[in-house]
Design a protein around this motif. Structure first.
Motif, PDB file in Angstrom:
ATOM      1  N   LYS A   1       0.822  -1.199   0.000  1.00 13.68           N
ATOM      2  CA  LYS A   1       0.000   0.000   0.000  1.00 13.68           C
ATOM      3  C   LYS A   1       0.864   1.259   0.000  1.00 13.68           C
ATOM      4  N   GLU A   2       1.964   1.227   0.737  1.00  9.15           N
ATOM      5  CA  GLU A   2       2.876   2.375   0.785  1.00  9.15           C
ATOM      6  C   GLU A   2       3.542   2.586  -0.573  1.00  9.15           C
ATOM      7  N   SER A   3       3.846   1.501  -1.262  1.00  7.09           N
ATOM      8  CA  SER A   3       4.492   1.611  -2.583  1.00  7.09           C
ATOM      9  C   SER A   3       3.564   2.260  -3.600  1.00  7.09           C
ATOM     10  N   GLU A   4       2.262   2.226  -3.356  1.00  8.97           N
ATOM     11  CA  GLU A   4       1.281   2.800  -4.267  1.00  8.97           C
ATOM     12  C   GLU A   4       0.957   4.259  -3.937  1.00  8.97           C
ATOM     13  N   GLY A   5       1.556   4.778  -2.861  1.00  7.78           N
ATOM     14  CA  GLY A   5       1.316   6.146  -2.453  1.00  7.78           C
ATOM     15  C   GLY A   5       2.272   7.131  -3.090  1.00  7.78           C
ATOM     16  N   PRO A   6       2.193   8.402  -2.737  1.00  9.33           N
ATOM     17  CA  PRO A   6       3.021   9.454  -3.345  1.00  9.33           C
ATOM     18  C   PRO A   6       4.517   9.253  -3.170  1.00  9.33           C
ATOM     19  N   LEU A   7       4.934   8.579  -2.091  1.00 11.11           N
ATOM     20  CA  LEU A   7       6.366   8.396  -1.825  1.00 11.11           C
ATOM     21  C   LEU A   7       6.877   7.034  -2.287  1.00 11.11           C
ATOM     22  N   GLY A   8       6.012   6.265  -2.931  1.00 18.37           N
ATOM     23  CA  GLY A   8       6.357   4.913  -3.347  1.00 18.37           C
ATOM     24  C   GLY A   8       7.677   4.754  -4.071  1.00 18.37           C
ATOM     25  N   PRO A   9       8.004   5.619  -5.035  1.00 18.91           N
ATOM     26  CA  PRO A   9       9.251   5.439  -5.792  1.00 18.91           C
ATOM     27  C   PRO A   9      10.519   5.682  -4.982  1.00 18.91           C
ATOM     28  N   TYR A  10      10.402   6.244  -3.798  1.00 17.14           N
ATOM     29  CA  TYR A  10      11.581   6.701  -3.075  1.00 17.14           C
ATOM     30  C   TYR A  10      12.027   5.791  -1.941  1.00 17.14           C
ATOM     31  N   PHE A  11      11.271   4.742  -1.648  1.00 13.84           N
ATOM     32  CA  PHE A  11      11.707   3.802  -0.620  1.00 13.84           C
ATOM     33  C   PHE A  11      12.870   2.969  -1.154  1.00 13.84           C
TER      34      PHE A  11
ATOM     35  N   VAL B   1       8.706   8.654   6.145  1.00 16.03           N
ATOM     36  CA  VAL B   1       8.605   9.979   5.525  1.00 16.03           C
ATOM     37  C   VAL B   1       9.906  10.752   5.727  1.00 16.03           C
ATOM     38  N   LEU B   2      10.504  10.601   6.897  1.00 19.62           N
ATOM     39  CA  LEU B   2      11.790  11.243   7.146  1.00 19.62           C
ATOM     40  C   LEU B   2      12.837  10.791   6.136  1.00 19.62           C
ATOM     41  N   SER B   3      12.902   9.492   5.872  1.00 15.68           N
ATOM     42  CA  SER B   3      13.942   8.928   5.014  1.00 15.68           C
ATOM     43  C   SER B   3      13.697   9.147   3.528  1.00 15.68           C
ATOM     44  N   THR B   4      12.435   9.325   3.134  1.00 12.33           N
ATOM     45  CA  THR B   4      12.139   9.441   1.705  1.00 12.33           C
ATOM     46  C   THR B   4      11.762  10.844   1.258  1.00 12.33           C
ATOM     47  N   TYR B   5      11.418  11.691   2.215  1.00 14.29           N
ATOM     48  CA  TYR B   5      10.908  13.020   1.859  1.00 14.29           C
ATOM     49  C   TYR B   5      11.683  14.147   2.534  1.00 14.29           C
ATOM     50  N   ILE B   6      11.808  14.093   3.855  1.00 18.00           N
ATOM     51  CA  ILE B   6      12.399  15.213   4.588  1.00 18.00           C
ATOM     52  C   ILE B   6      13.907  15.295   4.388  1.00 18.00           C
ATOM     53  N   LEU B   7      14.620  14.217   4.702  1.00 17.46           N
ATOM     54  CA  LEU B   7      16.084  14.248   4.610  1.00 17.46           C
ATOM     55  C   LEU B   7      16.590  14.437   3.176  1.00 17.46           C
ATOM     56  N   PRO B   8      15.986  13.801   2.170  1.00 12.87           N
ATOM     57  CA  PRO B   8      16.419  14.084   0.792  1.00 12.87           C
ATOM     58  C   PRO B   8      16.245  15.554   0.412  1.00 12.87           C
ATOM     59  N   LYS B   9      15.160  16.184   0.859  1.00 10.14           N
ATOM     60  CA  LYS B   9      14.962  17.605   0.567  1.00 10.14           C
ATOM     61  C   LYS B   9      16.007  18.465   1.279  1.00 10.14           C
ATOM     62  N   MET B  10      16.415  18.047   2.458  1.00  9.49           N
ATOM     63  CA  MET B  10      17.451  18.791   3.170  1.00  9.49           C
ATOM     64  C   MET B  10      18.807  18.608   2.481  1.00  9.49           C
ATOM     65  N   LYS B  11      19.062  17.406   2.033  1.00  9.89           N
ATOM     66  CA  LYS B  11      20.320  17.132   1.337  1.00  9.89           C
ATOM     67  C   LYS B  11      20.407  17.919   0.034  1.00  9.89           C
ATOM     68  N   ASP B  12      19.273  18.127  -0.631  1.00  6.91           N
ATOM     69  CA  ASP B  12      19.235  18.880  -1.890  1.00  6.91           C
ATOM     70  C   ASP B  12      19.150  20.386  -1.676  1.00  6.91           C
ATOM     71  N   GLY B  13      19.055  20.823  -0.426  1.00 10.18           N
ATOM     72  CA  GLY B  13      18.995  22.250  -0.138  1.00 10.18           C
ATOM     73  C   GLY B  13      17.613  22.853  -0.231  1.00 10.18           C
ATOM     74  N   LYS B  14      16.583  22.025  -0.432  1.00  5.42           N
ATOM     75  CA  LYS B  14      15.219  22.544  -0.535  1.00  5.42           C
ATOM     76  C   LYS B  14      14.630  22.860   0.843  1.00  5.42           C
ATOM     77  N   LEU B  15      15.153  22.214   1.855  1.00  6.61           N
ATOM     78  CA  LEU B  15      14.817  22.519   3.246  1.00  6.61           C
ATOM     79  C   LEU B  15      16.120  22.725   4.002  1.00  6.61           C
ATOM     80  N   LYS B  16      16.209  23.769   4.797  1.00  9.52           N
ATOM     81  CA  LYS B  16      17.449  24.060   5.513  1.00  9.52           C
ATOM     82  C   LYS B  16      17.334  23.867   7.022  1.00  9.52           C
ATOM     83  N   ARG B  17      16.153  24.028   7.560  1.00  3.54           N
ATOM     84  CA  ARG B  17      15.989  23.912   9.006  1.00  3.54           C
ATOM     85  C   ARG B  17      14.563  23.456   9.295  1.00  3.54           C
TER      86      ARG B  17
END
Length: 334
Positions: free
Chosen positions: A23-33, A281-297
């Protein structure tokens, strides 16, 4: 009373991993796990063994990314929702690392990160693993009704994430780092409906946020985003109302329980829950955005409903808790 701990040294998140179910693989973050399996049994005989297998795979991906062996890990912190956190302990039985088991219900991901950060940031440890897992079927069987019963889910109910996530924490490194942590108190607003955990957890989230802002002298606009663990739509709205009453508007709030699934398209009622929810969500959405500079704090705060099947049957209320970690993408922002 001091609740905010400013770490003596920043603790770097140098790797992160996540594995999930169908079910998680079919959601918005599915490709990033890192890995998903369309069989929620994960090739095992029981759902509990499946959750143990997810933990082992997540840790394996983490070590592979770091290119290190199990013997190089100083200690692992983690937990899950099963009785006596058996999914985690059985995984660690095979992994063989020094291990500290934690239970904070769905707050376990930020709890394990906060505890591990205190050890690493103080110099007591060189590194640590922090993680958590949950499984829809193990949670439903334990906390609510057997799946075969086929009971109708209420609009306030949340869907437990089938997933496991881990982060690798070090004294030195590149990438996002944890700078402050805040351990929350147990809060109880006398909510007794086990199918409305968002309402039970929202007051705990508000209490921890208010304590953090007051003691750290920060405010919501100091952060690109404030992530809560799994309040769902009901709890998220309640959190905003509770904070607004205190004169604080959370315009930059996002909830992991509303990010991992398409709430309407996937029929998950109020959203997602479970120890694995915020971690994945932290591993697939938050931390990647921080690593890419899209989120800083950001502030990352998982929330947990501290009920048990026994207390629910005894008509007890649902005490809840929320633990917070402050994550910064650039050291110069410290």
């Amino acid at each position: 009373m001091k609740r905010v701990i400013t770490l003596p040294n920043p603790v770097y998140i140098t790797a992160y991993s996540s594995v999930c179910g169908k079910k998680e693989s079919e959601g918005p973050l599915g490709p990033y796990f890192d890995y998903t399996n369309r069989d929620d049994y994960y090739g095992q005989e029981t759902w509990e063994k499946a959750e143990t297998e997810m933990q082992k795979r997540s840790v394996s991906y983490l070590l592979e990314k770091k290119n290190i062996k199990r013997e190089d890990v100083n200690i692992a912190f983690g937990g899950d929702l099963c009785d006596q956190i058996t999914s985690t302990t059985f995984a660690q039985r095979d992994l063989g690392m020094p291990f500290v088991g934690l239970y904070g219900a769905c707050s376990t991901m930020s709890e394990s990160m906060a505890v591990a950060s205190c050890f690493v940031g103080s110099g007591l440890l060189e590194n640590a693993i922090a993680g958590a897992s949950s499984h829809f079927c193990t949670a439903e069987r334990q906390f609510r009704t057997p799946l075969a019963y086929g009971g109708k889910r209420t609009p306030t109910a949340q869907w437990t994430v089938t997933g496991a996530a881990h982060v690798f924490l070090e004294k030195e490194g590149e990438g996002p780092c944890i700078t402050r942590v805040c351990f929350g108190p147990v809060v109880d607003f006398d909510i007794k409906d086990a199918n409305n955990m968002g309402a039970a957890m929202a007051p705990a989230a508000a209490r921890t946020l208010l304590d953090f802002f007051d003691e750290s002298k920060t405010k919501p606009e100091d952060y690109d985003a404030i992530f809560t663990g799994d309040l769902g739509s009901i709890g998220s709205n309640l959190l905003k109302q509770l904070m607004s009453r205190e004169g604080i508007e959370l315009y930059n709030h996002q909830d992991c329980g509303l990010l991992i699934f398409d709430r309407h398209g996937q029929n998950v009622q109020s959203g997602a829950s479970g120890c694995g929810c915020s971690g994945c969500v932290l591993s697939t959405y938050i931390l990647p955005k921080m690593k890419d500079g899209k989120l800083k704090r950001v502030l990352f705060m998982s929330t947990g409903a501290l009920l048990s099947p026994t207390t629910s049957m005894q008509k007890e209320s649902i005490p809840s808790i929320a633990h917070l970690v402050e994550i910064t993408a650039e050291r110069k922002l410290l």
